[in-house]
Design an enzyme around this catalytic site. Structure first.
Site, short mmCIF file in Angstrom:
data_model
loop_
_atom_site.label_atom_id
_atom_site.label_comp_id
_atom_site.label_asym_id
_atom_site.label_seq_id
_atom_site.Cartn_x
_atom_site.Cartn_y
_atom_site.Cartn_z
CB CYS A 289 6.22 3.93 -0.86
SG CYS A 289 4.91 2.76 -1.28
CB CYS B 7 4.29 4.64 -3.91
SG CYS B 7 3.62 4.47 -2.23
#
Length: 323
Positions: A85, A88
């Site tokens: 991700c 993230c």
């Protein structure tokens, strides 16, 4: 990349509050084979976390002790992330830095959703990163997506203010910092305080002017440069009409539409699509239009850590497109 949408945050928090049975992981943890690593430290008697344990890795087996039980003393902020991700990797370092600065007034619990899918299912997570605040054994607030640091600070401050009288560990940690007689931190730069206040108030013109003034005085100030890029992007993204993406797809020659569409895509976490759109524009234009597209793309790069793999690839593609 975007400020939390109040409607989205309220809906997510309402969906979680009182509706998630966190004790469901307790039986699973008790039945699981004990890990070979040392057991996680239990919360201390006064509610403040031991030094060095403000950031913890949590699994399905340790969730009850590390999150639910700790949250009876201080808020536990659960960061649901995954290695693949991109957003993230932007959000997690911010949360980690703020957790260390809080000195135990709240704990950051990091959960790899790939390794611990049951926790993600428990919260009904639909996208990552998702951040959930646990207090008194229950979720109380949440937001999804990578957010600007000033907005996260505001969210955390409001959370602590609301919970300070209910959770004894918050005040214990805050008072413990004062009692240590450690050197006082350097006072905040009033120029940055004024710029951040303007940003949080939504006065983007004032924030841009404040950060630009700092850069005029200190051209090498990277903190001001990064903040300026963030504010400029935020202002553009909020002003953009989401329908511009469709217009850009059908009108590849419309440079303004392409630039605005890239902002909308980035604000909605479609990072690679935004970069590709601008790279394609650079490849098929020349002169001032190409310069505009290149400048816009480089400014978007500045919103991410330099080592971000998506940005690194896009930089290589940009070099190829230009030369």
């Amino acid at each position: 990349m975007t400020r939390p949408d109040p409607r989205q945050t309220a809906a997510l928090s309402a969906a979680l509050s009182g509706a998630v049975d966190l004790s469901g992981l307790k039986a699973r943890a008790e039945a699981a084979t004990k890990a070979t690593t040392a057991p996680a430290a239990a919360p201390s008697g006064d509610g403040a976390a031991p030094t060095g344990s403000f950031i913890i890795e949590v699994t399905e087996e340790t969730f009850q002790a590390e999150v639910v039980e700790r949250s009876l003393q201080v808020p536990v902020i659960v960061d649901l992330w995954a290695e693949w991700c991109g957003p993230c990797k932007q959000l997690s370092p911010v949360l980690e830095r703020l957790a260390q600065a809080a000195n135990g007034a709240w704990i950051l619990a990091k959960v790899d959703v790939d390794a611990n899918p049951r926790i993600a299912q428990l919260f009904g997570v639909q996208s990552i990163p998702t951040v959930v605040a646990i207090a008194g054994g229950q979720p109380v607030e949440a937001f999804a997506g990578a957010q600007p640091e000033p907005q996260i600070k505001q969210w955390l401050s409001a959370l602590l203010d609301a919970l300070r009288d209910r959770l004894p560990g918050i005040r214990a940690a805050e008072e413990g910092v004062d009692a240590e007689e450690e050197p006082l931190p350097e006072p905040e730069d009033p120029r940055f305080v004024a710029a951040e206040d303007a940003f949080e108030a939504g006065d983007y013109d004032a924030a841009i002017a404040a950060y630009q003034k700092i850069l005029d005085e200190e051209p090498a100030n990277e903190e001001a440069r990064a903040a300026l890029a963030q504010v400029r992007f935020q202002a553009r993204a909020e002003a953009a009409d989401p329908s511009v993406v469709g217009r850009a797809d059908t009108s590849p020659e419309d440079v303004d539409a392409q630039l605005q569409a890239a902002d909308v895509e980035l604000a909605n976490q479609r990072i690679e699509q935004a970069f590709k759109r601008l790279l394609d524009l650079i490849r098929r234009t020349a002169g001032p239009d190409r310069d505009r597209a290149r400048t816009h793309l480089v400014e978007l790069f500045g919103l991410f850590p330099a080592e971000d793999p998506v940005v690194a690839k896009a930089r290589r593609d940009l070099a190829s497109a230009l030369y």
